[in-house]
Enzyme design. Structure first.
Site, short mmCIF file in Angstrom:
data_model
loop_
_atom_site.label_atom_id
_atom_site.label_comp_id
_atom_site.label_asym_id
_atom_site.label_seq_id
_atom_site.Cartn_x
_atom_site.Cartn_y
_atom_site.Cartn_z
CG PHE A 13 -1.79 -1.21 1.34
CD1 PHE A 13 -2.48 -1.73 0.26
CD2 PHE A 13 -1.88 -1.86 2.55
CE1 PHE A 13 -3.25 -2.88 0.38
CE2 PHE A 13 -2.65 -3.01 2.70
CZ PHE A 13 -3.34 -3.51 1.61
CD GLU A 99 1.14 10.54 7.68
OE1 GLU A 99 0.99 9.79 6.70
OE2 GLU A 99 1.62 10.15 8.77
CG HIS A 195 -25.94 14.94 -5.59
ND1 HIS A 195 -25.47 15.56 -4.46
CD2 HIS A 195 -25.46 15.67 -6.64
CE1 HIS A 195 -24.73 16.60 -4.80
NE2 HIS A 195 -24.70 16.69 -6.12
#
Length: 234
Positions: A13, A99, A195
């Site tokens: 990953f 981060e 939506h």
């Protein structure tokens, strides 16, 4: 050569792993020294024994690749050591708070954009003879999303101020990361619902934002880990 580092293992990953020319690898240089035995080594992608997988098939965030990196007796000179040997975890911990704050900033910004897109959409679409924005359920849902997003923005701005002053602590950044990414997913789910069927179509920005947001609760430390960090300050 004598004194070189020889790296074996794999990393999964890795964002931009497929296109990387240079990577920083966190690895054990002293197996008998616990976390203190971790070091950071710079590895060039053209070194013998270094391989990349094909890009992994992700649900969202299609603009960035993710790949697995393989290290098979990759020989790297001592000059590629980043910082001091054995201080890799210390270096990583110095940047983790920032981060996680960046992830929180992305989450709040994502809420703000999705909310504005949904307001515009509900003002332009009609059902049963009136615009969607005129239905009480629509107004209440959007009011809830706007309020929660604004509250999150205030806390994130506070954390940014702390970061600028060099005072951002692990607990605050963990709170921001956990709360804001959870909120992002809840807000986007509401926006997709408002939506209607179009919210499930990838041609609409809200659908792409919805699939992109899910990983926010995973990378940078899962939200379960964020709660663990927060609990240490209790």
């Amino acid at each position: 050569m004598e004194g070189d580092y020889v790296i074996n293992g794999a990393k999964t990953f890795i964002t931009n792993g497929y296109i990387t020319d240079l990577t920083i690898v966190a690895l054990k240089t002293d197996k008998n020294d616990g976390s203190s035995g971790l070091s950071l080594i710079v590895v060039e992608a053209d070194r013998e024994g270094f391989q990349k997988s094909q890009p992994l098939e992700k649900v969202g965030q299609k603009s960035q690749d993710a790949a697995e990196l393989f290290f098979d007796d990759v020989r790297v000179p001592q000059a590629n050591l980043l910082g001091e040997e054995g201080k890799g975890l210390h270096y990583l911990m110095q940047e983790l708070a920032w981060e996680r704050l960046m992830i929180a900033i992305r989450a709040v910004a994502g809420c703000e954009v999705a909310l504005q897109n949904t307001v515009d959409y509900t003002k332009s679409r009609s059902a049963f003879g009136q615009n969607l924005i005129e239905f009480q359920n629509t107004k209440f849902k959007l009011a809830e999303c706007k309020t929660k997003t604004q509250v999150a923005r205030v806390f994130v701005d506070h954390c940014i101020d702390l970061a600028v002053e060099g005072k951002l602590d692990p607990e605050s950044s963990a709170m921001a990361k956990w709360w804001c990414t959870e909120l992002q997913n809840r807000v986007l789910d509401e926006c997709v619902q408002l939506h209607g069927g179009y919210g499930y179509m990838l041609e609409y920005p809200v659908a792409r934002a919805w699939t992109d947001a899910r990983a926010q609760m995973i990378y940078g430390g899962t939200n379960e880990i964020m709660k663990e960090i927060i609990s240490r300050s209790l």
